[in-house]
Design a protein around this motif. Structure first.
Motif, PDB file in Angstrom:
ATOM      1  N   MET A   1       0.849  -1.176   0.000  1.00  0.00           N
ATOM      2  CA  MET A   1       0.000   0.000   0.000  1.00  0.00           C
ATOM      3  C   MET A   1       0.897   1.242   0.000  1.00  0.00           C
ATOM      4  O   MET A   1       1.788   1.366   0.825  1.00  0.00           O
ATOM      5  N   LYS A   2       0.629   2.130  -0.919  1.00  0.00           N
ATOM      6  CA  LYS A   2       1.407   3.357  -1.029  1.00  0.00           C
ATOM      7  C   LYS A   2       0.746   4.437  -0.161  1.00  0.00           C
ATOM      8  O   LYS A   2      -0.437   4.737  -0.328  1.00  0.00           O
ATOM      9  N   THR A   3       1.506   4.979   0.785  1.00  0.00           N
ATOM     10  CA  THR A   3       0.989   6.032   1.655  1.00  0.00           C
ATOM     11  C   THR A   3       1.919   7.240   1.595  1.00  0.00           C
ATOM     12  O   THR A   3       3.034   7.155   1.076  1.00  0.00           O
ATOM     13  N   ARG A   4       1.433   8.322   2.147  1.00  0.00           N
ATOM     14  CA  ARG A   4       2.240   9.529   2.242  1.00  0.00           C
ATOM     15  C   ARG A   4       2.154  10.032   3.673  1.00  0.00           C
ATOM     16  O   ARG A   4       1.060  10.107   4.257  1.00  0.00           O
ATOM     17  N   ASN A  61      -3.614   7.719   2.302  1.00  0.00           N
ATOM     18  CA  ASN A  61      -3.441   6.866   1.129  1.00  0.00           C
ATOM     19  C   ASN A  61      -2.887   7.684  -0.034  1.00  0.00           C
ATOM     20  O   ASN A  61      -3.347   8.778  -0.308  1.00  0.00           O
ATOM     21  N   ALA A  62      -1.883   7.134  -0.706  1.00  0.00           N
ATOM     22  CA  ALA A  62      -1.316   7.793  -1.888  1.00  0.00           C
ATOM     23  C   ALA A  62      -1.439   6.886  -3.111  1.00  0.00           C
ATOM     24  O   ALA A  62      -0.917   7.193  -4.171  1.00  0.00           O
ATOM     25  N   SER A  63      -2.129   5.785  -2.946  1.00  0.00           N
ATOM     26  CA  SER A  63      -2.344   4.827  -4.024  1.00  0.00           C
ATOM     27  C   SER A  63      -3.576   5.216  -4.823  1.00  0.00           C
ATOM     28  O   SER A  63      -4.443   5.927  -4.328  1.00  0.00           O
ATOM     29  N   GLU A  64      -3.668   4.725  -6.032  1.00  0.00           N
ATOM     30  CA  GLU A  64      -4.878   4.959  -6.824  1.00  0.00           C
ATOM     31  C   GLU A  64      -5.950   3.917  -6.536  1.00  0.00           C
ATOM     32  O   GLU A  64      -7.071   4.021  -7.017  1.00  0.00           O
ATOM     33  N   SER A  65      -5.605   2.913  -5.750  1.00  0.00           N
ATOM     34  CA  SER A  65      -6.550   1.846  -5.427  1.00  0.00           C
ATOM     35  C   SER A  65      -7.458   2.256  -4.273  1.00  0.00           C
ATOM     36  O   SER A  65      -6.981   2.625  -3.199  1.00  0.00           O
ATOM     37  N   ASP A  68      -6.951   0.323  -1.046  1.00  0.00           N
ATOM     38  CA  ASP A  68      -5.887   0.753  -0.147  1.00  0.00           C
ATOM     39  C   ASP A  68      -6.383   1.792   0.855  1.00  0.00           C
ATOM     40  O   ASP A  68      -5.937   1.810   2.005  1.00  0.00           O
ATOM     41  N   SER A  69      -7.302   2.648   0.433  1.00  0.00           N
ATOM     42  CA  SER A  69      -7.896   3.618   1.368  1.00  0.00           C
ATOM     43  C   SER A  69      -8.653   2.890   2.471  1.00  0.00           C
ATOM     44  O   SER A  69      -8.550   3.248   3.651  1.00  0.00           O
TER      45      SER A  69
END
Length: 132
Positions: A1-4, A61-65, A68-69
């Protein structure tokens, strides 16, 4: 999961954004603008979830999915029934995001009522817990 990573004091900014979308959602609903109501409900929920995740974890969340949020929201306390219930509100709204914004079919009064209900419940849950 891409986060910021986001400074936790910014949670209030995400909550403010959520509240503005909630206000726009209600105005749109009262005017019978079902599409605008649904779109603002979706964005209210996303900003409310971001506010909660930033406040609790210092992450968003920094993902487009969309999944993931939901996963990031759930990771705050996976055993909590309140988190589970509100992740369902988020999930229902994220499920309609693409159709609401780009789909061929227009939203109906029923769609707007459902989206409004989910957004209000998630927003109220977050606002009560942030107290900022």
């Amino acid at each position: 999961m891409k986060t910021r990573a986001v400074d936790r004091f910014r949670a209030k900014d995400y909550l403010k954004r959520a509240e503005e979308c909630k206000n726009a959602m209600n105005i749109s609903f009262e005017a019978g603008n079902w599409n605008a109501c649904v779109i603002n409900a979706v964005h209210c929920a996303i900003s409310a979830a971001d506010a909660f995740c930033v406040f609790k974890k210092g992450l968003r969340n920094a993902s487009e999915s969309h999944q993931d949020s939901i996963a990031l929201f759930m990771s705050i306390d996976p055993a909590s029934n309140d988190i589970k219930k509100n992740s369902t509100h988020l999930s229902r709204l994220l499920d309609i995001k693409t159709d609401a914004e780009y789909g061929e079919k227009l939203a109906t009064n029923s769609n707007a009522e459902q989206a409004k209900k989910h957004a209000e419940r998630l927003f109220d849950f977050v606002k009560e817990r942030l107290r900022i």
